[in-house]
Design a protein around this motif. Structure first.
Motif, PDB file in Angstrom:
ATOM      1  N   MET A 219      -3.200  -7.152  19.103  1.00  0.00           N
ATOM      2  CA  MET A 219      -2.417  -7.756  18.047  1.00  0.00           C
ATOM      3  C   MET A 219      -3.102  -7.470  16.708  1.00  0.00           C
ATOM      4  N   VAL A 220      -2.301  -7.088  15.736  1.00  0.00           N
ATOM      5  CA  VAL A 220      -2.814  -6.724  14.429  1.00  0.00           C
ATOM      6  C   VAL A 220      -2.683  -7.922  13.493  1.00  0.00           C
ATOM      7  N   ASN A 221      -3.777  -8.283  12.832  1.00  0.00           N
ATOM      8  CA  ASN A 221      -3.763  -9.373  11.862  1.00  0.00           C
ATOM      9  C   ASN A 221      -4.086  -8.825  10.487  1.00  0.00           C
ATOM     10  N   ILE A 222      -3.261  -9.163   9.520  1.00  0.00           N
ATOM     11  CA  ILE A 222      -3.468  -8.765   8.135  1.00  0.00           C
ATOM     12  C   ILE A 222      -3.470 -10.028   7.283  1.00  0.00           C
ATOM     13  N   VAL A 223      -4.457 -10.141   6.415  1.00  0.00           N
ATOM     14  CA  VAL A 223      -4.563 -11.304   5.534  1.00  0.00           C
ATOM     15  C   VAL A 223      -3.964 -10.944   4.175  1.00  0.00           C
ATOM     16  N   VAL A 224      -3.034 -11.788   3.701  1.00  0.00           N
ATOM     17  CA  VAL A 224      -2.436 -11.594   2.376  1.00  0.00           C
ATOM     18  C   VAL A 224      -3.246 -12.421   1.397  1.00  0.00           C
ATOM     19  N   ARG A 225      -3.837 -11.745   0.415  1.00  0.00           N
ATOM     20  CA  ARG A 225      -4.671 -12.442  -0.570  1.00  0.00           C
ATOM     21  C   ARG A 225      -3.954 -12.479  -1.915  1.00  0.00           C
ATOM     22  N   ASP A 226      -3.979 -13.602  -2.553  1.00  0.00           N
ATOM     23  CA  ASP A 226      -3.395 -13.795  -3.885  1.00  0.00           C
ATOM     24  C   ASP A 226      -1.929 -13.373  -3.945  1.00  0.00           C
ATOM     25  N   ASN A 227      -1.180 -13.625  -2.873  1.00  0.00           N
ATOM     26  CA  ASN A 227       0.244 -13.261  -2.784  1.00  0.00           C
ATOM     27  C   ASN A 227       0.487 -11.784  -3.053  1.00  0.00           C
ATOM     28  N   ASN A 228      -0.481 -10.928  -2.753  1.00  0.00           N
ATOM     29  CA  ASN A 228      -0.341  -9.492  -2.960  1.00  0.00           C
ATOM     30  C   ASN A 228       0.186  -8.865  -1.671  1.00  0.00           C
ATOM     31  N   VAL A 229       1.510  -8.883  -1.528  1.00  0.00           N
ATOM     32  CA  VAL A 229       2.157  -8.400  -0.315  1.00  0.00           C
ATOM     33  C   VAL A 229       2.058  -6.877  -0.210  1.00  0.00           C
ATOM     34  N   GLU A 230       2.140  -6.196  -1.354  1.00  0.00           N
ATOM     35  CA  GLU A 230       2.089  -4.726  -1.337  1.00  0.00           C
ATOM     36  C   GLU A 230       0.761  -4.236  -0.753  1.00  0.00           C
ATOM     37  N   GLN A 231      -0.319  -4.861  -1.162  1.00  0.00           N
ATOM     38  CA  GLN A 231      -1.635  -4.475  -0.650  1.00  0.00           C
ATOM     39  C   GLN A 231      -1.728  -4.765   0.847  1.00  0.00           C
ATOM     40  N   ALA A 232      -1.166  -5.886   1.276  1.00  0.00           N
ATOM     41  CA  ALA A 232      -1.188  -6.232   2.697  1.00  0.00           C
ATOM     42  C   ALA A 232      -0.360  -5.228   3.499  1.00  0.00           C
ATOM     43  N   LEU A 233       0.777  -4.798   2.959  1.00  0.00           N
ATOM     44  CA  LEU A 233       1.595  -3.796   3.646  1.00  0.00           C
ATOM     45  C   LEU A 233       0.857  -2.471   3.783  1.00  0.00           C
ATOM     46  N   ARG A 234       0.165  -2.066   2.732  1.00  0.00           N
ATOM     47  CA  ARG A 234      -0.618  -0.821   2.800  1.00  0.00           C
ATOM     48  C   ARG A 234      -1.675  -0.909   3.890  1.00  0.00           C
ATOM     49  N   ALA A 235      -2.343  -2.062   3.960  1.00  0.00           N
ATOM     50  CA  ALA A 235      -3.377  -2.258   4.973  1.00  0.00           C
ATOM     51  C   ALA A 235      -2.768  -2.229   6.377  1.00  0.00           C
ATOM     52  N   LEU A 236      -1.594  -2.842   6.516  1.00  0.00           N
ATOM     53  CA  LEU A 236      -0.903  -2.862   7.811  1.00  0.00           C
ATOM     54  C   LEU A 236      -0.521  -1.445   8.244  1.00  0.00           C
ATOM     55  N   LYS A 237       0.040  -0.696   7.326  1.00  0.00           N
ATOM     56  CA  LYS A 237       0.448   0.678   7.641  1.00  0.00           C
ATOM     57  C   LYS A 237      -0.759   1.526   8.035  1.00  0.00           C
ATOM     58  N   LYS A 238      -1.866   1.339   7.330  1.00  0.00           N
ATOM     59  CA  LYS A 238      -3.078   2.110   7.626  1.00  0.00           C
ATOM     60  C   LYS A 238      -3.595   1.779   9.026  1.00  0.00           C
ATOM     61  N   LYS A 239      -3.599   0.480   9.383  1.00  0.00           N
ATOM     62  CA  LYS A 239      -4.052   0.074  10.711  1.00  0.00           C
ATOM     63  C   LYS A 239      -3.146   0.634  11.796  1.00  0.00           C
ATOM     64  N   MET A 240      -1.826   0.562  11.554  1.00  0.00           N
ATOM     65  CA  MET A 240      -0.874   1.067  12.542  1.00  0.00           C
ATOM     66  C   MET A 240      -1.013   2.577  12.707  1.00  0.00           C
ATOM     67  N   GLN A 241      -1.270   3.284  11.615  1.00  0.00           N
ATOM     68  CA  GLN A 241      -1.461   4.725  11.665  1.00  0.00           C
ATOM     69  C   GLN A 241      -2.699   5.062  12.506  1.00  0.00           C
ATOM     70  N   ARG A 242      -3.792   4.332  12.275  1.00  0.00           N
ATOM     71  CA  ARG A 242      -5.032   4.574  13.017  1.00  0.00           C
ATOM     72  C   ARG A 242      -4.866   4.321  14.505  1.00  0.00           C
ATOM     73  N   GLU A 243      -4.098   3.287  14.857  1.00  0.00           N
ATOM     74  CA  GLU A 243      -3.907   2.931  16.262  1.00  0.00           C
ATOM     75  C   GLU A 243      -2.884   3.819  16.955  1.00  0.00           C
ATOM     76  N   GLY A 244      -2.153   4.625  16.190  1.00  0.00           N
ATOM     77  CA  GLY A 244      -1.171   5.524  16.790  1.00  0.00           C
ATOM     78  C   GLY A 244       0.161   4.860  17.093  1.00  0.00           C
ATOM     79  N   THR A 245       0.438   3.746  16.455  1.00  0.00           N
ATOM     80  CA  THR A 245       1.678   3.018  16.707  1.00  0.00           C
ATOM     81  C   THR A 245       2.886   3.806  16.249  1.00  0.00           C
TER      82      THR A 245
END
Length: 69
Positions: free
Chosen positions: A1-27
């Motif tokens: 399960m992938v967990n991403i923390v949204v800091r300071d209501n910065n959703v765009e940064q959280a989405l970038r982090a999510l995409k990067k994690k998913m790319q690394r895992e081969g999802t």
């Protein structure tokens, strides 16, 4: 399960982090592969090509580490 923390209501940064994690895992690659049926012969050929690619990459890295490249 992938967990991403949204800091300071910065959703765009959280989405970038999510995409990067998913790319690394081969999802993304897995989702694309599951979109259509893959014949067993095609699957074997793809897996063999991937294994060859991995072996060549490993050999290149080994040669580079030894200073032969």
């Amino acid at each position: 399960m992938v967990n991403i923390v949204v800091r300071d209501n910065n959703v765009e940064q959280a989405l970038r982090a999510l995409k990067k994690k998913m790319q690394r895992e081969g999802t993304f690659r897995e989702m694309k592969a599951r979109k259509f049926y893959e014949k067993p012969s095609e699957k074997r050929a793809r897996q063999k090509a991937e294994a060859v690619r991995r072996a060549r990459k490993l050999q290149r890295k080994k040669m580079q580490r030894e200073g032969l490249a």
